[in-house]
Design an enzyme around this catalytic site. Structure first.
Site, PDB file in Angstrom:
ATOM      1  N   GLY A  38     -28.013 -35.779 -70.952  1.00  0.00           N
ATOM      2  CA  GLY A  38     -27.245 -36.642 -70.059  1.00  0.00           C
ATOM      3  C   GLY A  38     -28.146 -37.514 -69.222  1.00  0.00           C
ATOM      4  N   SER A  83      -8.010 -32.252 -52.142  1.00  0.00           N
ATOM      5  CA  SER A  83      -8.268 -31.345 -51.027  1.00  0.00           C
ATOM      6  C   SER A  83      -6.938 -30.737 -50.621  1.00  0.00           C
ATOM      7  CB  SER A  83      -8.860 -32.142 -49.855  1.00  0.00           C
ATOM      8  OG  SER A  83      -8.771 -31.419 -48.646  1.00  0.00           O
ATOM      9  N   ALA A 104      -4.175 -39.087 -45.920  1.00  0.00           N
ATOM     10  CA  ALA A 104      -3.362 -40.032 -46.693  1.00  0.00           C
ATOM     11  C   ALA A 104      -4.007 -40.337 -48.043  1.00  0.00           C
ATOM     12  CB  ALA A 104      -3.167 -41.318 -45.893  1.00  0.00           C
ATOM     13  N   ALA A 105      -5.324 -40.534 -48.047  1.00  0.00           N
ATOM     14  CA  ALA A 105      -6.019 -40.852 -49.293  1.00  0.00           C
ATOM     15  C   ALA A 105      -5.927 -39.695 -50.288  1.00  0.00           C
ATOM     16  CB  ALA A 105      -7.482 -41.185 -49.005  1.00  0.00           C
ATOM     17  N   LYS A 106      -6.114 -38.472 -49.811  1.00  0.00           N
ATOM     18  CA  LYS A 106      -6.066 -37.326 -50.708  1.00  0.00           C
ATOM     19  C   LYS A 106      -4.642 -37.061 -51.204  1.00  0.00           C
ATOM     20  CE  LYS A 106     -10.430 -36.201 -50.863  1.00  0.00           C
ATOM     21  NZ  LYS A 106     -11.198 -36.397 -52.125  1.00  0.00           N
ATOM     22  N   ALA A 119     -22.260 -37.060 -58.222  1.00  0.00           N
ATOM     23  CA  ALA A 119     -22.887 -35.899 -58.865  1.00  0.00           C
ATOM     24  C   ALA A 119     -24.277 -35.573 -58.349  1.00  0.00           C
ATOM     25  CB  ALA A 119     -22.948 -36.120 -60.380  1.00  0.00           C
ATOM     26  N   SER A 120     -24.739 -36.258 -57.321  1.00  0.00           N
ATOM     27  CA  SER A 120     -26.118 -36.032 -56.896  1.00  0.00           C
ATOM     28  C   SER A 120     -26.282 -34.759 -56.076  1.00  0.00           C
ATOM     29  CB  SER A 120     -26.631 -37.234 -56.089  1.00  0.00           C
ATOM     30  OG  SER A 120     -25.869 -37.409 -54.906  1.00  0.00           O
ATOM     31  N   ASN A 140     -21.568 -48.002 -57.279  1.00  0.00           N
ATOM     32  CA  ASN A 140     -20.692 -48.033 -56.122  1.00  0.00           C
ATOM     33  C   ASN A 140     -19.269 -47.822 -56.638  1.00  0.00           C
ATOM     34  OD1 ASN A 140     -19.147 -48.521 -53.882  1.00  0.00           O
ATOM     35  ND2 ASN A 140     -19.847 -50.621 -53.560  1.00  0.00           N
ATOM     36  N   TYR A 166      -8.182 -39.706 -44.324  1.00  0.00           N
ATOM     37  CA  TYR A 166      -8.559 -38.771 -45.390  1.00  0.00           C
ATOM     38  C   TYR A 166      -7.324 -38.073 -45.949  1.00  0.00           C
ATOM     39  CZ  TYR A 166     -11.305 -35.054 -47.674  1.00  0.00           C
ATOM     40  OH  TYR A 166     -11.867 -34.190 -48.578  1.00  0.00           O
TER      41      TYR A 166
END
Length: 223
Positions: free
Chosen positions: A47, A133, A149-151, A4-5, A53, A147
């Site tokens: 908030g 994505s 495969a992960a998504k 969220a940064s 991590n 990327y």
């Protein structure tokens, strides 16, 4: 809201806060967490930022526990943290690079989901929203195999949450943006021009979409 940064995560946190939510945002560093607390305060949103991590399951459990103690039960989790690398093609991808991308996009979503689901089961309510994505639906060479495969895994994960947890009033939604003008574009092997960035969806567009999903009544699930 994880990650969220800046970028999409910052836009999500602000959109949810303006809709009336108390927002807990995470960043990988203490400086990032402080920046979250600062922009929430400046926007008049209740908030705080937390350093976490997301690739560490124990940290995810600890931070979620801290959020619960400070603000109460988590009603909405947005798994937004994600990353990609420059050396993404098979000819350049190393085991370490693959691990970094898979952990940062898929494992992190599992760890954070696992951390909030017990309290959502108890309250018989909760929404999980995951930033995937179009690479999670369409296979191409643009984002790289790790990327992509992960998504795809994030999409599958979200659907299984609905299959198992719908009886507990829990809904899960996965958002699949196309190109969004965020800092992750800096990791593209071919640089993106300012003009191209202006034509893309912006972080605020995705933030508003996720706010809409989060604010749906309990009988609506947008898979």
């Amino acid at each position: 809201v994880t990650g969220a940064s800046r970028g999409i995560g910052r836009a999500i946190a602000l959109a949810l806060g303006r809709a009336g939510a108390t927002v807990a945002g995470t960043a990988t560093t203490e400086n990032g967490a402080a920046a979250i607390s600062e922009y929430l305060a400046q926007a008049g949103i209740t908030g705080a930022g937390y350093a976490m991590n997301v690739n560490d399951s124990a940290q995810a459990e600890a931070v979620v526990g801290g959020i619960q103690k400070q603000f109460g039960d988590v009603l909405v989790l947005v798994n937004n943290a994600g990353l990609n690398i420059l050396e993404r093609q098979w000819a350049r991808l190393t085991p370490a690079g693959a691990e970094e991308v898979i952990d940062g996009n898929l494992s992190s979503a599992f760890y954070c989901s696992s951390a909030v689901l017990p309290m959502m089961r108890k309250q018989k309510d909760g929404v999980l929203i995951h930033t995937s994505s179009m690479a999670g639906r369409n296979i191409s060479l643009l984002s790289g195999p790790a990327y992509t495969a992960a998504k795809h895994g994030v999409v599958a994960m979200s659907h299984t949450i609905n299959m198992e947890e719908c009886v507990n009033g829990i809904r899960s939604s996965v958002v699949l943006p196309g190109e969004v003008a965020t800092p992750i574009l800096d990791k593209r092997p071919v640089p993106i021009t300012p003009a191209e960035r202006k034509r893309m969806a912006q972080s605020e567009d995705v933030g508003e979409l996720i706010r809409y999903v989060a604010c749906q009544p309990a009988h609506i699930c947008i898979n």
